[in-house]
Design an enzyme around this catalytic site. Structure first.
Site, PDB file in Angstrom:
ATOM      1  N   LYS A  66      12.374   6.492  -3.054  1.00  0.00           N
ATOM      2  CA  LYS A  66      12.168   7.721  -2.595  1.00  0.00           C
ATOM      3  C   LYS A  66      11.552   8.330  -1.549  1.00  0.00           C
ATOM      4  O   LYS A  66      11.942   9.739  -0.690  1.00  0.00           O
ATOM      5  CB  LYS A  66      11.914   8.281  -4.413  1.00  0.00           C
ATOM      6  CG  LYS A  66      12.876   8.295  -4.996  1.00  0.00           C
ATOM      7  CD  LYS A  66      12.502   9.071  -6.635  1.00  0.00           C
ATOM      8  CE  LYS A  66      11.013   8.889  -7.286  1.00  0.00           C
ATOM      9  NZ  LYS A  66      11.398   7.346  -7.847  1.00  0.00           N
ATOM     10  N   THR A  67      10.229   7.871  -1.287  1.00  0.00           N
ATOM     11  CA  THR A  67       9.855   7.762  -0.483  1.00  0.00           C
ATOM     12  C   THR A  67      10.169   7.435   0.752  1.00  0.00           C
ATOM     13  O   THR A  67       9.777   8.336   1.896  1.00  0.00           O
ATOM     14  CB  THR A  67       8.074   7.469  -0.820  1.00  0.00           C
ATOM     15  OG1 THR A  67       7.128   7.986  -1.611  1.00  0.00           O
ATOM     16  CG2 THR A  67       7.296   8.063   0.519  1.00  0.00           C
ATOM     17  N   ASP A 111       6.282  14.986  -3.712  1.00  0.00           N
ATOM     18  CA  ASP A 111       6.178  13.596  -4.871  1.00  0.00           C
ATOM     19  C   ASP A 111       6.182  14.347  -6.157  1.00  0.00           C
ATOM     20  O   ASP A 111       5.358  15.395  -6.480  1.00  0.00           O
ATOM     21  CB  ASP A 111       5.180  12.427  -4.595  1.00  0.00           C
ATOM     22  CG  ASP A 111       5.521  10.892  -5.006  1.00  0.00           C
ATOM     23  OD1 ASP A 111       6.639  10.735  -5.743  1.00  0.00           O
ATOM     24  OD2 ASP A 111       5.880  10.163  -5.619  1.00  0.00           O
ATOM     25  N   THR A 160       9.965  10.998 -11.164  1.00  0.00           N
ATOM     26  CA  THR A 160      10.540   9.754 -11.788  1.00  0.00           C
ATOM     27  C   THR A 160      11.232  10.380 -13.341  1.00  0.00           C
ATOM     28  O   THR A 160      11.914  10.005 -14.520  1.00  0.00           O
ATOM     29  CB  THR A 160       9.256   9.206 -12.363  1.00  0.00           C
ATOM     30  OG1 THR A 160       8.135   9.332 -12.890  1.00  0.00           O
ATOM     31  CG2 THR A 160       9.533   8.477 -10.648  1.00  0.00           C
ATOM     32  N   ARG A 219      10.404  -2.429  -4.811  1.00  0.00           N
ATOM     33  CA  ARG A 219       9.052  -1.995  -4.074  1.00  0.00           C
ATOM     34  C   ARG A 219       8.710  -3.995  -5.769  1.00  0.00           C
ATOM     35  O   ARG A 219       7.411  -4.004  -4.992  1.00  0.00           O
ATOM     36  CB  ARG A 219       8.085  -1.031  -5.347  1.00  0.00           C
ATOM     37  CG  ARG A 219       6.784  -1.224  -5.324  1.00  0.00           C
ATOM     38  CD  ARG A 219       6.319   0.697  -5.975  1.00  0.00           C
ATOM     39  NE  ARG A 219       6.478   1.547  -4.998  1.00  0.00           N
ATOM     40  CZ  ARG A 219       6.337   2.570  -5.371  1.00  0.00           C
ATOM     41  NH1 ARG A 219       5.986   2.607  -7.269  1.00  0.00           N
ATOM     42  NH2 ARG A 219       6.983   3.720  -5.532  1.00  0.00           N
TER      43      ARG A 219
END
Length: 338
Positions: A66-67, A111, A160, A219
């Site tokens: 997402k980032t 975020d 999330t 990740r």
């Protein structure tokens, strides 16, 4: 064999930094094909209109990009990105300072946007819709409401827990994307790309072995390739193959499905301690000695999506795949989800 770099040695290892492994352009982004295709259309349309991109909400478990996607949006639109998080904006003045500092067309990335306080969230409503907010003046001769204008901008929110986002805030986003777990093939591409950036040689079976154990999450894939690299360096291996990758990951207690010690402890508690009966989140967290938020955000999404656990109206139970994975016979019970 796919050769992606020089042999592993202490001299040519770059700094351990996930930022260096992130794609630098939308063309380098692997996976989430439907999202990327639609995003290209929305960005091109906004550029033709010479307008900022509409506000975007990115939802999905941690580690899915997402980032990274927010950074690529800013890069593709040719603007800078300001980054913050929901918990960091504790007071309305914190948000107002951020908004006043935005330049036309800039991207503001928040975020964990679901963790904004209600007071701060309500300030966002008129800003997102009308690019203005009212400030109440209670002292002096100018008592009343003063309206402040904000430069046109794009808000990109990441969460999330999309279910925790209030309906008024969600409805003000013009573009909503739900990121899904990655396929093994896409993760293998990410592993090979990261290996190249880390100056590691890896063959296709080796990349697939790592990809199959990273829980569908880029990740984790980047974290595991760096740890497998450590084993390759110490053992003097010039190439990471399937055998070396499997050996390194087994040493780290990560099994063939990507489950670690805590995952297996969760399944053990559900199967052996509670005998397949539904278990509430707080009870399960206490039994495995983990924070409930960690179970909810980190462990449950993958276990649920992969069929290892099933969420029922009365709690969580181990799914048929959990019994098969642990080599146990599937009990004769009714696995009914919500």
């Amino acid at each position: 064999m796919l050769r992606t770099g020089r042999p592993v040695s202490a001299e040519n290892l770059p700094e351990d930094n996930d930022k260096g492994l992130r794609p630098q352009s939308i063309g380098e982004y692997v996976g989430q094909e439907d999202i990327i295709k639609n995003l290209r259309v929305f960005m091109e349309a906004a550029r033709k209109r010479k307008e900022p991109l509409d506000h975007i909400l990115l939802s999905g478990p941690p580690g899915l990009g997402k980032t990274t996607l927010a950074q690529l949006i800013a890069s593709e639109m040719g603007v800078q990105m300001r980054t913050t998080s929901g918990p960091a904006i504790s007071r309305p003045i914190d948000l107002l300072v951020l908004l006043h500092g935005l330049r036309p067309g800039q991207v503001l990335f928040i975020d964990e946007i679901h963790r904004l306080s209600r007071v701060v969230e309500e300030i966002l409503y008129p800003v997102m819709e009308d690019l203005c907010f009212d400030r109440i003046i209670s002292k002096g001769n100018a008592k009343g409401a003063a309206q402040h204008r904000i430069a046109p901008f794009t808000l990109v929110g990441a969460t999330t827990r999309s279910g925790s986002l209030s309906s008024p805030l969600r409805s003000r986003f013009g573009i909503l994307f739900q990121l899904d777990f990655y396929s093994r093939e896409d993760l293998a591409k990410i592993v090979r790309r990261s290996a190249s950036l880390l100056n590691i040689e890896i063959d296709v079976p080796g990349s697939l072995e790592i990809a199959g154990r990273c829980r569908g999450t880029p990740r984790i894939a980047n974290r595991l390739i760096k740890r497998v690299r450590d084993f390759a360096q110490v053992e003097g291996a010039k190439t990471i193959d399937q055998k070396l990758a499997a050996h390194a990951l087994e040493r780290m207690s990560i099994d063939s499905c990507g489950l670690d010690l805590i995952d297996r402890r969760i399944l053990d508690v559900l199967i052996n301690l509670y005998k397949g009966k539904p278990v509430g989140l707080s009870t399960l967290a206490a039994a495995v000695q983990e924070e409930a938020d960690n179970l909810e955000d980190v462990y449950k999404p993958y276990l649920l999506a992969s069929g290892f656990i099933i969420k029922t109206p009365r709690g969580r139970v181990a799914g048929p795949r959990a019994y098969e994975h642990l080599g146990l016979s599937i009990p004769d019970i009714d696995f009914v989800s919500e």
